[in-house]
Every structure is written in C-alpha cells, then in structure tokens.
Write a protein that holds these residues in place. Structure first.
Motif, PDB file in Angstrom:
ATOM      1  N   UNK A  73       0.837  -1.197   0.000  1.00 22.85           N
ATOM      2  CA  UNK A  73       0.000   0.000   0.000  1.00 22.85           C
ATOM      3  C   UNK A  73       0.873   1.248   0.000  1.00 22.85           C
ATOM      4  N   UNK A  74       2.069   1.119   0.559  1.00 18.70           N
ATOM      5  CA  UNK A  74       3.070   2.188   0.518  1.00 18.70           C
ATOM      6  C   UNK A  74       4.403   1.567   0.118  1.00 18.70           C
ATOM      7  N   UNK A  75       5.125   2.238  -0.759  1.00 13.75           N
ATOM      8  CA  UNK A  75       6.473   1.820  -1.146  1.00 13.75           C
ATOM      9  C   UNK A  75       7.437   2.927  -0.746  1.00 13.75           C
ATOM     10  N   UNK A  76       8.440   2.558   0.037  1.00 14.10           N
ATOM     11  CA  UNK A  76       9.468   3.512   0.460  1.00 14.10           C
ATOM     12  C   UNK A  76      10.735   3.214  -0.322  1.00 14.10           C
ATOM     13  N   UNK A  77      11.192   4.193  -1.089  1.00 10.82           N
ATOM     14  CA  UNK A  77      12.395   4.014  -1.902  1.00 10.82           C
ATOM     15  C   UNK A  77      13.353   5.151  -1.605  1.00 10.82           C
ATOM     16  N   UNK A  78      14.565   5.060  -2.139  1.00  7.99           N
ATOM     17  CA  UNK A  78      15.539   6.127  -1.904  1.00  7.99           C
ATOM     18  C   UNK A  78      16.291   6.442  -3.193  1.00  7.99           C
ATOM     19  N   UNK A  79      16.891   7.621  -3.204  1.00  6.65           N
ATOM     20  CA  UNK A  79      17.742   8.034  -4.317  1.00  6.65           C
ATOM     21  C   UNK A  79      19.060   8.534  -3.745  1.00  6.65           C
ATOM     22  N   UNK A  80      20.139   8.340  -4.452  1.00  9.11           N
ATOM     23  CA  UNK A  80      21.466   8.548  -3.910  1.00  9.11           C
ATOM     24  C   UNK A  80      21.837   9.981  -3.581  1.00  9.11           C
ATOM     25  N   UNK A  81      22.753  10.122  -2.636  1.00  6.97           N
ATOM     26  CA  UNK A  81      23.317  11.401  -2.214  1.00  6.97           C
ATOM     27  C   UNK A  81      22.221  12.386  -1.821  1.00  6.97           C
ATOM     28  N   UNK A  82      22.501  13.703  -1.951  1.00  9.42           N
ATOM     29  CA  UNK A  82      21.537  14.700  -1.524  1.00  9.42           C
ATOM     30  C   UNK A  82      20.413  14.892  -2.524  1.00  9.42           C
ATOM     31  N   UNK A  83      19.409  15.660  -2.108  1.00 12.76           N
ATOM     32  CA  UNK A  83      18.237  15.867  -2.963  1.00 12.76           C
ATOM     33  C   UNK A  83      18.571  16.628  -4.238  1.00 12.76           C
ATOM     34  N   UNK A  84      19.667  17.407  -4.234  1.00 15.35           N
ATOM     35  CA  UNK A  84      20.050  18.133  -5.447  1.00 15.35           C
ATOM     36  C   UNK A  84      20.485  17.184  -6.557  1.00 15.35           C
ATOM     37  N   UNK A  85      20.909  15.981  -6.203  1.00 15.79           N
ATOM     38  CA  UNK A  85      21.307  14.981  -7.195  1.00 15.79           C
ATOM     39  C   UNK A  85      20.265  13.869  -7.301  1.00 15.79           C
ATOM     40  N   UNK A  86      20.207  12.990  -6.297  1.00 18.23           N
ATOM     41  CA  UNK A  86      19.340  11.821  -6.389  1.00 18.23           C
ATOM     42  C   UNK A  86      17.880  12.152  -6.572  1.00 18.23           C
ATOM     43  N   UNK A  87      17.351  13.068  -5.764  1.00 14.09           N
ATOM     44  CA  UNK A  87      15.922  13.373  -5.860  1.00 14.09           C
ATOM     45  C   UNK A  87      15.589  14.042  -7.189  1.00 14.09           C
ATOM     46  N   UNK A  88      16.451  14.964  -7.627  1.00 14.45           N
ATOM     47  CA  UNK A  88      16.192  15.632  -8.912  1.00 14.45           C
ATOM     48  C   UNK A  88      16.140  14.626 -10.048  1.00 14.45           C
ATOM     49  N   UNK A  89      17.062  13.669 -10.043  1.00  8.80           N
ATOM     50  CA  UNK A  89      17.089  12.671 -11.114  1.00  8.80           C
ATOM     51  C   UNK A  89      15.939  11.675 -10.972  1.00  8.80           C
ATOM     52  N   UNK A  90      15.579  11.352  -9.733  1.00  8.78           N
ATOM     53  CA  UNK A  90      14.415  10.497  -9.509  1.00  8.78           C
ATOM     54  C   UNK A  90      13.183  11.119 -10.135  1.00  8.78           C
ATOM     55  N   UNK A  91      12.991  12.425  -9.907  1.00 10.30           N
ATOM     56  CA  UNK A  91      11.809  13.118 -10.416  1.00 10.30           C
ATOM     57  C   UNK A  91      11.887  13.337 -11.932  1.00 10.30           C
ATOM     58  N   UNK A  92      13.051  13.835 -12.393  1.00  7.80           N
ATOM     59  CA  UNK A  92      13.152  14.270 -13.784  1.00  7.80           C
ATOM     60  C   UNK A  92      13.483  13.157 -14.768  1.00  7.80           C
ATOM     61  N   UNK A  93      14.079  12.049 -14.293  1.00  9.06           N
ATOM     62  CA  UNK A  93      14.437  10.959 -15.196  1.00  9.06           C
ATOM     63  C   UNK A  93      13.578   9.729 -14.928  1.00  9.06           C
ATOM     64  N   UNK A  94      13.717   9.147 -13.749  1.00  8.16           N
ATOM     65  CA  UNK A  94      13.013   7.884 -13.479  1.00  8.16           C
ATOM     66  C   UNK A  94      11.500   8.048 -13.530  1.00  8.16           C
TER      67      UNK A  94
END
Length: 544
Positions: A280-301
């Motif tokens: 019902x909930x999936x907890x995932x992570x993206x590498x390093x800080x949000x300026x790198x991992x989170x940005x790429x998670x949102x904009x690429x993946x």
C-alpha cells in the motif's frame, strides 16, 4: 532471519514465482508480474537527504527503518533499494545495507556479490568493448573512427590508475588508441537495466547505445555491431528484481545500483513497479543529496516510467547541519548553536527544491547518540517555521519502535487531499542547454553555466543529430549545491562549469560532466577493505 519463502508469502507472493538463491534471497520471476499487473498501485514515497557529510546522514537506514515502522503501524509497506557496489563497500563507505536495528539481510551477501547483477552488467559492458576493438581489427566494415570511440571499459572497483589507458599495444593486438575505465555503476548498461520496462525494452535500449562515430561523423550503435542479443543473454537474469528482508521481516526489493553523482542514482523501474503492486506504501531512496538523487528520480526515473511520488522524506542530522555551518568533522559532537543555525540553510534549500516538484515534504531528523536536546529542538523549530512536518527518527537504536513517530507523520501527509501534484522540473521540449540552465539556476541556485570548448562541441553534435529531447543527468560533486565540493551550506550566484557532455541514448539522457567529477573513483587513504577479516568459520567482520 525468516526464510525468504515466508517473507514472500506474507507479501502475497507464492513460491512458484520465486527463483531462489539459497534460503534468504530470491529473484522474482516475470510470471509474478502477469499476476500483479492489474492490481492498483500503492503510494510511492521517496527518501532523500541534505548534502552528504563525512559524519553520514543515514538515508538508507531511514528508508529501512521507516518501512519497518509503517508495517508495525499496520500499513502494508514494501521497500525498494539499490544494490551496493563493491567500490564504496571496500573503499570509503563500507557496507550499504543500513545499520543497528534497521538493516536489510543477509547484509554481507547483499554488500558483496549478492545475486550477480552488477557482475552481469560488467560482463555485458566489457563484451561490447571487446566487440568494438575486434570489429576494427577484423576490417572495420562500419568505418569506426578510432579517435571517436566513446565506449570505455568498466569494473566494479575504485581504481584511479585505470581512468586513462592505451589499448592495442604490441604487434597483432589491434588498433592502438586511448581509452579508460569507469566504475560499473556508471555504465550506461546499468542505467538501461534500471530504466527498462522488461526484457524486450532492455533489448531496444541496448541497441540504441552509442559506441562511437564513423569517419563521416555518423553515430555507430551497439545494434550496428550485432552485440545486442549476446549482451541480453548475459543480462537475462539480472533484469529480474531481487527480494530480501529487513531484520523485522519487511520485504525489500533490491535491484540495480547506479550512483547519483555520475549516473541517475535510483533503483530499477521494474523493481519499483513490483513493489507498488505488493504494498500500500512503497518507500524508496535516491542517492546522495536531494540536489542529485531526488532531482534525477523526479526528472528521469519518474518521467520515463510514468511514476508520481506521493511524498518525499528529507533526512537530516544535527551533525550534517553543523558541518554545513562550517564545523570540522572532529568537532561535530561539541555543541555549536551558531553553526547549526547557519547550516539550516542547507536543509531549507532542499525543502524549497522538493516543493518545486509539487511533492509534500517530511523531515526525518536521524538521531545520533550524543545529539543535544537543545540542538534537536532548534531543527524541529526551524521545520515548524517553514510549515514542514518533522519527526525524530531513532530507527538505528530501536528499529520500528524508533520510527513510529515518523511513520505517523508520513501517514498524515499521505492522507492529505492536496498531496499528489507531482510534475518534473523541466519540459522535454526544452533544448539541452536550457534544461541544464534550469537545473543549475533553480535547484543549485547558480547564476550561469559556463560550457568548455569540449562541451560546446558535444552540444553541436546533439543539435546536429536532433537529440534535444534527451533528459539531463548531471554528474556533479555530491557535497555542495555547486561544482565546488568545499562550498557548503546554501551557496548561490556561482558559475557552474560544464566540462563535457556524453550521450546515453539507450538510457534516454545526456550526462553533463561538471567540475572535477570522475566516473572512476579512487580508494581513500585508508580504504574500508583494510578493516575486513574472515574468521575460520567463513564469517566476514568489519564490512559494516
């Protein structure tokens, strides 16, 4: 540990869909997707962090502990994580499976060879490298220009001496040319594996990968070399996600391992989709800080996979904020209110940036022994002033019990009616320089981008080949918003230098290389490998 068959059964996976690798880990068979694909998706939660510091932030730890806490609170939760690379495991960081009472297990096996996925990527990548050189040796029918081959070799180890090499030396050994090695997690094949939908899509993406240019300047791909089917044969098991568990039996899908400072930094699309059908909930992570991992998670993946995260959890620590406020690593345990208040700017910047994607944010203050109550209160008060929910997380020491407060705040966030307005930062229709400029000015807060002559030549090739639709994967230091590792806190107004731009056509993005970033790291002065030992029973010590 529970048997992996028991963990799978509790998650709703029958044994017929498991491909067992011993008692405690398994591949998930494609037949499981046929059974799951019509089920509704759960809610996707990204765990990210402030810029990393030598003291460690505990992003993976928080992902594991939060998934345990949600399950303990009655929310059916599955975690989705990346596979550790041998490079950091034996180099600077040590193991990457959490710690304390918030670990995934069997930790040693996951940290080392696991189910062989990274080795398969290494073999597939180097097969293509060998076929390129063999093609030229055997007559070079495609007319490959030896000076314009862009495909290097890889290995899953930090070895700076291999960054630049010369191949073909000696009589009868082929064309002499300059080349080099990257770490396997920087391989485009790793990116392709993590972004593909299935085996058929994997083949299509492998075929599009650029290996170089011919004498007329036209691109030559892996498909042109006839390498796709053989590479697929080496990757056919690696494309299947892996199932393991936390110390408390929460199911975890671990699959793929691209770095976020030189690649896109997220676990596989396939693994995430399986998890979304199981929890019902999936907890995932993206590498390093949000300026790198989170940005790429949102904009690429998320863009490529059609995913929409429901919330983001930003991991901070008192020590990381003081470090960003100018305190040296050796002095982080001492109280320093002034530095803490200064370092809060880093947290605030990441919160603002995550808001640009339309995703609600929760701050997880990862608790370390020795944190002063007054400093914890300063961080919580800062979050309150920003109107962002926050909770102290003690999952390292207490497991799920130490994350119940964090889980409760996340549940509130997920239940909000205004949650779910996700949108990427930039439009695909923008040209590559405009996409880079948007990330630099809006996420990093730089004033401008300076392109080197090599980068300008790459931009000209992109324009000539009509590849402006590619997304952008920034290769940048993780330690700062800028391209300068020592520029801490929340700098702004700087010039971001772009050294070169490489094309990952199979992955669907252009890799923008900034500053002094390298795609083959080196070992530190005292690598983690020096602290490992194996006792007479074969038990490994010192990996974590």
């Amino acid at each position: 540990m529970r048997l992996i068959t028991e963990v799978a059964s509790a998650a709703g996976i029958s044994e017929e869909h498991l491909e067992l690798y011993g008692k405690y880990k398994s591949k998930l068979a494609p037949t499981l997707w046929d059974e799951l694909k019509h089920k509704p998706d759960g809610k996707l939660v990204l765990v990210t962090a402030v810029n990393p510091t030598p003291a460690g932030e505990g992003k993976t730890l928080t992902t594991i502990g939060l998934s345990q806490a949600l399950n303990a609170a009655g929310v059916k939760t599955v975690a989705a994580l990346r596979e550790p690379s041998l490079g950091p495991c034996l180099g600077m960081k040590g193991g990457a499976t959490g710690g304390g009472k918030a670990q995934i297990v069997p930790a040693d096996e996951i940290n080392l060879h696991f189910t062989g996925d990274i080795h398969a990527v290494t073999s597939a990548h180097n097969l293509l490298s060998a076929m390129i050189d063999n093609h030229m040796f055997q007559g070079n029918v495609l007319g490959l220009d030896p000076q314009r081959i862009v495909w290097k070799r890889v290995m899953d180890m930090n070895d700076r001496s291999l960054r630049s090499i010369v191949t073909g030396l000696g009589d009868g050994n082929g064309t002499v040319r300059e080349s080099g090695f990257q770490i396997t997690t920087a391989s485009e094949i790793m990116a392709v594996l993590c972004l593909c939908d299935n085996l058929a899509d994997l083949k299509l993406r492998l075929g599009r990968m650029l290996v170089g240019y011919d004498q007329l300047g036209q691109p030559v791909t892996a498909k042109d070399l006839g390498a796709v089917e053989a590479m697929t044969a080496l990757l056919k098991e690696a494309v299947k996600p892996n199932l393991v568990q936390t110390l408390e039996g929460t199911p975890v899908i671990v699959h793929g391992g691209p770095f976020a400072n030189i690649a896109h930094g997220c676990s596989s699309v396939i693994g995430t989709r399986y998890a979304l059908k199981l929890g019902d909930v999936v907890v995932t992570e993206a590498g390093f800080g949000a300026d790198l991992g989170a940005e790429k998670f949102m904009d690429i993946k998320c863009r490529q996979a059609g995913l929409a995260p429901s919330a983001a959890v930003l991991v901070v620590t008192v020590k990381s904020l003081k470090y960003n406020g100018g305190v040296r690593k050796e002095e982080l345990y001492a109280g320093n209110r002034e530095a803490l208040l200064s370092g809060l700017s880093n947290m605030e910047r990441h919160i603002e940036n995550l808001g640009k994607f339309g995703v609600p944010v929760l701050v997880a203050l990862n608790h370390f022994e020795g944190d002063a109550p007054s400093e914890i209160e300063e961080v919580l008060n800062a979050c309150s002033r920003l109107g962002v929910p926050a909770a102290v997380s003690k999952v390292w020491a207490e497991g799920s019990a130490g994350g119940l407060g964090l889980a409760a705040e996340l549940k509130k966030l997920l239940d909000r009616e205004d949650a779910g307005g996700f949108a990427p930062l930039y439009e695909d229709s923008l040209d590559i320089p405009s996409k880079i400029n948007k990330i630099v000015t809006e996420i990093y807060r730089g004033a401008e981008v300076a392109f080197s002559p090599a980068a300008k030549r790459s931009l000209a090739i992109i324009e000539r080949l009509g590849l402006q639709q590619l997304q952008v994967c920034m290769a940048k230091t993780p330690y700062s918003f800028s391209d300068q590792p020592r520029l801490l806190g929340a700098p702004e107004g700087f010039t971001m230098g772009v050294r070169d731009i490489t094309l990952s056509l199979g992955a669907g993005f252009a890799v923008v290389i900034t500053g002094n970033i390298v795609t083959m790291p080196g070992l530190p002065a005292n690598p983690a490998a020096e602290g490992l030992s194996v006792d007479e029973d074969g038990v490994i010590h010192g990996l974590m």
